[in-house]
Every structure is written in structure tokens, then in C-alpha cells.
Design a protein around this motif. Sequence first.
Motif, PDB file in Angstrom:
ATOM      1  N   LEU A 258       0.939  -1.350  -0.045  1.00 35.49           N
ATOM      2  CA  LEU A 258      -0.087   0.044   0.135  1.00 35.49           C
ATOM      3  C   LEU A 258       0.820   1.155   0.195  1.00 35.49           C
ATOM      4  N   GLY A 259       1.880   1.141   0.817  1.00 32.31           N
ATOM      5  CA  GLY A 259       2.673   2.255   0.901  1.00 32.31           C
ATOM      6  C   GLY A 259       3.428   2.652  -0.568  1.00 32.31           C
ATOM      7  N   ASN A 260       3.664   1.607  -1.209  1.00 32.58           N
ATOM      8  CA  ASN A 260       4.429   1.767  -2.464  1.00 32.58           C
ATOM      9  C   ASN A 260       3.518   2.476  -3.427  1.00 32.58           C
ATOM     10  N   MET A 261       2.162   2.417  -3.047  1.00 38.49           N
ATOM     11  CA  MET A 261       1.169   2.954  -3.988  1.00 38.49           C
ATOM     12  C   MET A 261       0.622   4.308  -3.553  1.00 38.49           C
ATOM     13  N   GLY A 262       1.470   4.752  -2.365  1.00 43.33           N
ATOM     14  CA  GLY A 262       1.329   6.149  -1.868  1.00 43.33           C
ATOM     15  C   GLY A 262       0.051   6.234  -1.044  1.00 43.33           C
ATOM     16  N   GLN A 263      -0.319   4.985  -0.343  1.00 46.51           N
ATOM     17  CA  GLN A 263      -1.414   5.051   0.409  1.00 46.51           C
ATOM     18  C   GLN A 263      -0.785   4.324   2.055  1.00 46.51           C
ATOM     19  N   VAL A 264      -0.951   5.188   3.035  1.00 43.89           N
ATOM     20  CA  VAL A 264      -0.001   4.947   4.045  1.00 43.89           C
ATOM     21  C   VAL A 264      -1.332   5.012   5.329  1.00 43.89           C
ATOM     22  N   PRO A 265      -2.021   3.703   5.410  1.00 43.44           N
ATOM     23  CA  PRO A 265      -3.290   3.895   6.325  1.00 43.44           C
ATOM     24  C   PRO A 265      -2.481   3.999   7.848  1.00 43.44           C
ATOM     25  N   ARG A 266      -3.491   4.619   8.767  1.00 47.92           N
ATOM     26  CA  ARG A 266      -3.148   4.766  10.007  1.00 47.92           C
ATOM     27  C   ARG A 266      -3.892   3.408  10.702  1.00 47.92           C
ATOM     28  N   TYR A 267      -4.881   2.909  10.192  1.00 51.41           N
ATOM     29  CA  TYR A 267      -5.801   1.725  10.761  1.00 51.41           C
ATOM     30  C   TYR A 267      -6.074   0.875   9.550  1.00 51.41           C
ATOM     31  N   LEU A 268      -6.049  -0.368  10.076  1.00 54.77           N
ATOM     32  CA  LEU A 268      -6.376  -1.427   9.162  1.00 54.77           C
ATOM     33  C   LEU A 268      -7.694  -2.292   9.985  1.00 54.77           C
ATOM     34  N   ILE A 269      -8.657  -2.233   9.095  1.00 49.30           N
ATOM     35  CA  ILE A 269      -9.951  -3.032   9.360  1.00 49.30           C
ATOM     36  C   ILE A 269     -10.316  -4.207   8.676  1.00 49.30           C
ATOM     37  N   TRP A 270     -10.792  -5.191   9.083  1.00 53.07           N
ATOM     38  CA  TRP A 270     -11.357  -6.227   8.454  1.00 53.07           C
ATOM     39  C   TRP A 270     -12.488  -6.793   9.398  1.00 53.07           C
ATOM     40  N   ALA A 271     -13.314  -7.536   8.510  1.00 49.78           N
ATOM     41  CA  ALA A 271     -14.523  -8.024   9.638  1.00 49.78           C
ATOM     42  C   ALA A 271     -14.714  -9.633   9.118  1.00 49.78           C
ATOM     43  N   SER A 272     -15.502 -10.259  10.214  1.00 49.12           N
ATOM     44  CA  SER A 272     -15.605 -11.578  10.123  1.00 49.12           C
ATOM     45  C   SER A 272     -17.156 -11.822  10.280  1.00 49.12           C
ATOM     46  N   PHE A 273     -17.820 -12.557   9.426  1.00 46.71           N
ATOM     47  CA  PHE A 273     -19.204 -12.836   9.415  1.00 46.71           C
ATOM     48  C   PHE A 273     -19.495 -14.223   9.855  1.00 46.71           C
ATOM     49  N   THR A 274     -20.408 -14.342  10.717  1.00 51.05           N
ATOM     50  CA  THR A 274     -20.741 -15.624  11.384  1.00 51.05           C
ATOM     51  C   THR A 274     -22.183 -15.788  11.417  1.00 51.05           C
ATOM     52  N   THR A 275     -22.926 -16.983  11.490  1.00 52.20           N
ATOM     53  CA  THR A 275     -24.262 -17.283  11.864  1.00 52.20           C
ATOM     54  C   THR A 275     -24.424 -18.214  12.769  1.00 52.20           C
ATOM     55  N   GLN A 276     -25.297 -18.591  13.310  1.00 52.53           N
ATOM     56  CA  GLN A 276     -25.528 -19.313  14.499  1.00 52.53           C
ATOM     57  C   GLN A 276     -27.131 -19.656  14.404  1.00 52.53           C
ATOM     58  N   THR A 277     -27.368 -21.009  14.306  1.00 50.96           N
ATOM     59  CA  THR A 277     -28.888 -21.238  14.034  1.00 50.96           C
ATOM     60  C   THR A 277     -29.312 -22.279  14.899  1.00 50.96           C
ATOM     61  N   ASP A 278     -30.451 -21.724  15.461  1.00 52.54           N
ATOM     62  CA  ASP A 278     -31.279 -22.702  16.792  1.00 52.54           C
ATOM     63  C   ASP A 278     -32.646 -22.945  15.979  1.00 52.54           C
ATOM     64  N   ARG A 279     -32.714 -24.478  16.089  1.00 55.44           N
ATOM     65  CA  ARG A 279     -34.333 -24.793  15.854  1.00 55.44           C
ATOM     66  C   ARG A 279     -35.139 -24.737  16.886  1.00 55.44           C
ATOM     67  N   VAL A 280     -36.182 -23.842  17.070  1.00 55.95           N
ATOM     68  CA  VAL A 280     -36.718 -23.625  18.391  1.00 55.95           C
ATOM     69  C   VAL A 280     -38.087 -24.271  18.597  1.00 55.95           C
ATOM     70  N   GLY A 281     -38.446 -24.988  17.450  1.00 55.49           N
ATOM     71  CA  GLY A 281     -39.954 -25.630  17.493  1.00 55.49           C
ATOM     72  C   GLY A 281     -40.768 -25.513  16.424  1.00 55.49           C
ATOM     73  N   GLU A 282     -41.820 -25.602  16.629  1.00 50.13           N
ATOM     74  CA  GLU A 282     -42.872 -25.395  15.441  1.00 50.13           C
ATOM     75  C   GLU A 282     -44.137 -24.388  15.728  1.00 50.13           C
ATOM     76  N   THR A 283     -44.695 -23.783  15.044  1.00 47.56           N
ATOM     77  CA  THR A 283     -45.825 -22.843  15.023  1.00 47.56           C
ATOM     78  C   THR A 283     -46.905 -23.588  15.514  1.00 47.56           C
ATOM     79  N   LEU A 284     -48.011 -23.075  16.385  1.00 42.96           N
ATOM     80  CA  LEU A 284     -49.145 -24.010  16.672  1.00 42.96           C
ATOM     81  C   LEU A 284     -49.869 -24.235  15.569  1.00 42.96           C
ATOM     82  N   ILE A 285     -50.180 -23.293  14.768  1.00 37.58           N
ATOM     83  CA  ILE A 285     -51.056 -23.503  13.626  1.00 37.58           C
ATOM     84  C   ILE A 285     -50.155 -23.911  12.401  1.00 37.58           C
ATOM     85  N   LEU A 286     -50.460 -24.893  11.749  1.00 40.57           N
ATOM     86  CA  LEU A 286     -50.019 -25.616  10.416  1.00 40.57           C
ATOM     87  C   LEU A 286     -48.646 -26.013  10.936  1.00 40.57           C
TER      88      LEU A 286
END
Lengths: 481, 203
Positions: free
Chosen positions: B138-166
Amino acid sequence: MRLARWNSGLLALVIASAGCSSVTIDQFEASWTVGDYPAAEAVIDELIAKHGSAPLEEVTATHALGSSISTSRKNTYLYMLEKGMCRLARGDHDSALDLWRRSRDELDDKLAATDLGGYFGAILTDDRALDYVGADYEHIVVRTMIAIADLLAGGEDSFAYAFQIGEKQEELADSDFGDHYDDDGNYVGYNPRESYRRVPIGKYLEGVILETERSFDEAEKAYRSAAEMAAGSAIAEEGVRRSSGELRGGQGAGSVHVFYLAGSGPALVETTSPVTDLALSLAQIGAILGDLDVGVIGQTPIPVPGVLPRIVGVPPLRVRADDGQTVTTETLLDVNGIATEQLEANMPWIVARAALRRAFKATAANKASKGIKDDGVRDLMKILANLIWTATESADLRHWTSLPAEFQATHLYLEEGQRELDLGPGMQVPVRVRAGYSSFVVVIQPNLGLPGAVLVDDFSSVDVLQVEVVPEAEPGPIPTP
Amino acid sequence: MRHALIATSLLVLGACANTARLKGPDEARGLDVRGVGSAELEQISAEALGKLFAIHKSNVNVAEPYLVAFAGIDSRGGEELRDHREALLDIIEREINDAGPYRVIARRFVQRANQEVDIRQMEDLFLPKYRDAFLDVLGNMGQVPRYLIWASFTTQTDRVGETLILQRELKEVTYNLNVSMIDVQTGALDQKDGRVTKEYKSK
């Protein structure tokens, strides 16, 4: 005048038939099994255009991902599974991935809408006219193919796809399809999915991905689960040893995972089945659920689908690296085996529905013929009706035809740098190996007598690798049905 | 009679035709019934980045905004991001730019650095040798960041039962976005989460 009208109607029918697409899935299959992927894709494009009610030009130009293609119409989503195989074999993993995702979602919707009442509710319709729900193993395999395609594309979502294999497997295992209790609370049903074996490929892929992400503890757990599902699996055990640290490739080495989609998968052919006692009792349940007046359910054999493996006992692929290492692939998923087991498990319900349909039609014919006063004509009508209905009974033979007979895999550590892999005659490929990282190689070889398509993941490919094999020689031996 | 039939037919056909409309700014967003959608992704992004910057920006006082390299997203959940990935990158970049004294480096520079250093998962940036190499490019391209940010996406699934109707199956999926931020100068790491739970009823 009446004759003239009849003739003009016939002429219109002939003209309409001539204008319609005349390609069949058999033609696709014939091209696919000799590795002629462009020809196979041309056929499947026509079928998608016809079933998806879209212009052929759009299907071809958009790789069947265009907005005017009706994915859920007729067998479009089934043909999109085949199309995905063509795209993958021709090096376009991105389109393959999207085609399979759309098919997966359609199949999920169809499967979710299937309960015992619905299964018998469509009793008047021929099975072939019903929405294709997908064989249970196809629900597993489509997720496997998506995970493999995503690994080739860089693996951004590959863990999600691998995870979905296990999730679907558990959902099927927990399904109550076929469970039924009589009025006294006695169990009188039959749940075909209770006998299903769990397949290790999902957990193995999870292990591969987690190992790649250096989540070694989690990888070890996943590999252990795979090893438990496939007792004696050397490749899963090796994964356990790698991720536990017992087996490491050294400082300057990277992992190379080879997935081998070996041979041509099972075909479905029409055969007959007797109406077993179990099928008979299930048909009685169906009659009650469907509120059908069916009279006597006959005992004559019923036309049903049967699995015909196109190849038995796929040999492993020998992988030679330029440093002299040689490893061989090991089976992770035997598609022939799982297709046979699951079809046999479901056969009592298939026979029950067909027997019930036949009985219902015969009863309807009897009722209709009661209005005819002449005994001779009435008997003739009954015989004719029975003949017509029996003759037009056919088994539903739809399935994903381009699946491999087996999914096999192997792993080797190689020193960092550009390496050469020899995967057999006509299948040599360079791979860019990076220390501490994983590379993925996929070999698709529907005909073991011909070189297959070799694909390398985007991070590890050295050139634009689109190994497209158009057979010049006669195809190798394929067991005939 | 015939006109009435034609009118009825047209009405029925009209009811079956595909339709579309633009939603008003105050209307609630529709939810994807099959999996993760833009509504929940916007919500968890706003929450995670809001928490991350809430304390941080009160402690900084600069004339020039800080340059931030947003490296990308790792997906670790049971649901794929696929079509939503690019949109989520846009959302996060927008949130960073709107947070105050921060400016995101253009994505093409960051993608180039990812390619050159061969970053295959964002967590590689925890390792100094990959992080330094990434910053050098990045520095070689003239971009000198002060902060680096990245993200991580996760899911958690719970099967909690059935609806009373149908007796429709009920499940709850919790979508979580974890955002990591490293101060390139000090090496200090900060992490925050945005989370939402969505209820699904199957057919």
C-alpha cells in the motif's frame, strides 16, 4: 368437412412438432460421458430454453443465469444442475456456482413442500408430471459441488457451503416423512430416511477449509467426525494427524488438495417391482390420507425406477508430483452406492403410490362404465381403459445425470513454488504452491478412458487454465445398460 | 355479459402479472425469507462500527482524517454471503467514512495489496509478516493507512420448535459481524460486534 378439419389439425401438430426443440437428456448424457462438454452444453441449453421458457440466445449468452429464464418452471432447475457441470468442466466455476445455488434453492422449496398428504394428493398425475423434488443424495451432492466450486474461486464462502452439507444431511435424517400412526396410536408408517447412512464428505470439506484457515482444533474435530462416518478412511485419519500437529509439511511447504470426480454416476432405468406387503399397507394409508375411493389395490408388478451404475469400482487416481512423491485418491462419496441405497429405502412408498394410482383409475373406470347398458360394450370399455392406463404407466427416471460415480480426494505437501502435477495421461498441470497455504486441484473425468478436465483454484493457477478436452479418439469402454 | 367476462379475465391476469415499485424512505425494509439480506447486514454493520468508533473518535483530534484500509470480510457462518458480499463491503466503507475523522482507501488499492501479498483470509493480517507486507505494498502505491480494518461474518442457527397453527418449523438465526481494527502505529487491536437475530418459519 370433418376429415379436412382432422387433416389440418394433424398438419398443424406436425409443423408445431418440427418447430419444437427435439433434443433429449439422453443426447446430453451421450456427449457428457465422452467428455465432449461443448456439445453437452449445447443440448442442455436447448432444454433449459424450452423448459425455462426463454430464448435460446439468452440462455447461451448468460450461461443460463438470465433474468427471463423461469428457474422453477418444469425441469429447468434440474437441467441447471447439468449445465453447472458443463460450466465447471470448461473452467467457469463462477457460473457453475450460481447455477447450482439457484437449483439448490428450488430443490429446497420443492422438498419443503413434500409431506405424506401431498405425496398421495397428486395421485391422478403421472410421477413424471410432478415437480422434481430431487433425490435426497442430490440435495447433499449439490452442496458438495457448490463447496468445491467455491474453493476453486478462492473459497470466500466455502465454509458455509461445506457446513450446509452436514446441515442438510441432519435435516433429512430428522425428517418425519413416512411416519404415521393409526387411530389407536400404533405406528403404522415407514420412514425411509431412518436407514440412510451419513456420508463423510461434508465434514471432510469442513476439515480442509478449517485447516486452510489454520483453525487446527476445529479442523481436527471435523476430520474426526469424517473418520467416524467412514470407518477406516485413511484420508480422514491423515487429516486428523495433520491438524493435530502429528503430521506437518515443514516450514517451506504448502498443502495441495486434489478432488477427483471419477467416472459417470448412476443412470436410472425402468424396471418393475411387485406390490410388497409393506407397499400395500402404505397404499392403504395413502388412500385414507388422500380420501380416495380405490376399491381393491392389485398385486401386479409396478413400473419403478432402478439404479444402473455405469461403472463399478472406480480405480483411484494416481497423483505424481515433480519431487517424486506419488499419492492416490480415496473415495469420500460413492454416488452409485448412496443412490442405490436411498432408492431401495424409498421403494415401498414409490410402489405404494403407483399401486394406489392404478387402483384409483380402475375404480373410476368401473364407475364410469356403469352407465353403459350394453354388457359387451361395458366390458370392452373396462378392458380398454385398463389397457391404456397400464400401458401408459411409466417410472419417473429424472435424475442428475452428469454426476460422477465417486468423489475421491487426496492430499500432499509440496515445497513452495511452481510445481508440476501429473494426474495421468493428458492431465499434467502446473500449480503455484505457497508455504503454509492450501491449493486445490479438481479433476473431472466422466470417461476413464479419456483425459479429464483439470482445474486449479484461482490463487494457485499459473496460467488461465481451461483444459477443454474434445475427444479425438474413440471413447473408452463404458459398461452398457 | 361478454364484457364482464373480459374485464374479469383482465383483472385476474393483472393480479398474476409481475409487479414492482419503489419503496418510500420511511417504509420498513422487506426481509429475505431464505437467508441473510440487506436489512440485517446494514443493521449489524452499523452496530459494530458504531461501537468501534464511539469511544475511539472521542479520543482523537486531527485536522486531517485518518486513512483506513478496509481489507475485506471473512465468512465463517452457515450461510453464504455471495451476492451480498460486495454490498456489505460498500456498507462498511460508507459507515467508516461517515464515522468522522476517517477516510477509506479506495478498494482497488486494497485489492491490489491483497493480491500481491496473497492474503487469502483477513485474519492473516493478525500475523505481523503478512500485515507488514500488506502495508508495504500500500505504501508503494502512496497509500499509508493509520488503521487496518477487517470483518468476520458468522451465523448461529437454533431450531426452536414449530408454530401452533400449521406446525411450520421455527428457527432463529443470529447473524454476527465482528469488526477488528489495528492501529498500525501502535499495534493496538480493538474488536466490536454487531448482532441481530432473525426468525424464520419454513413452509
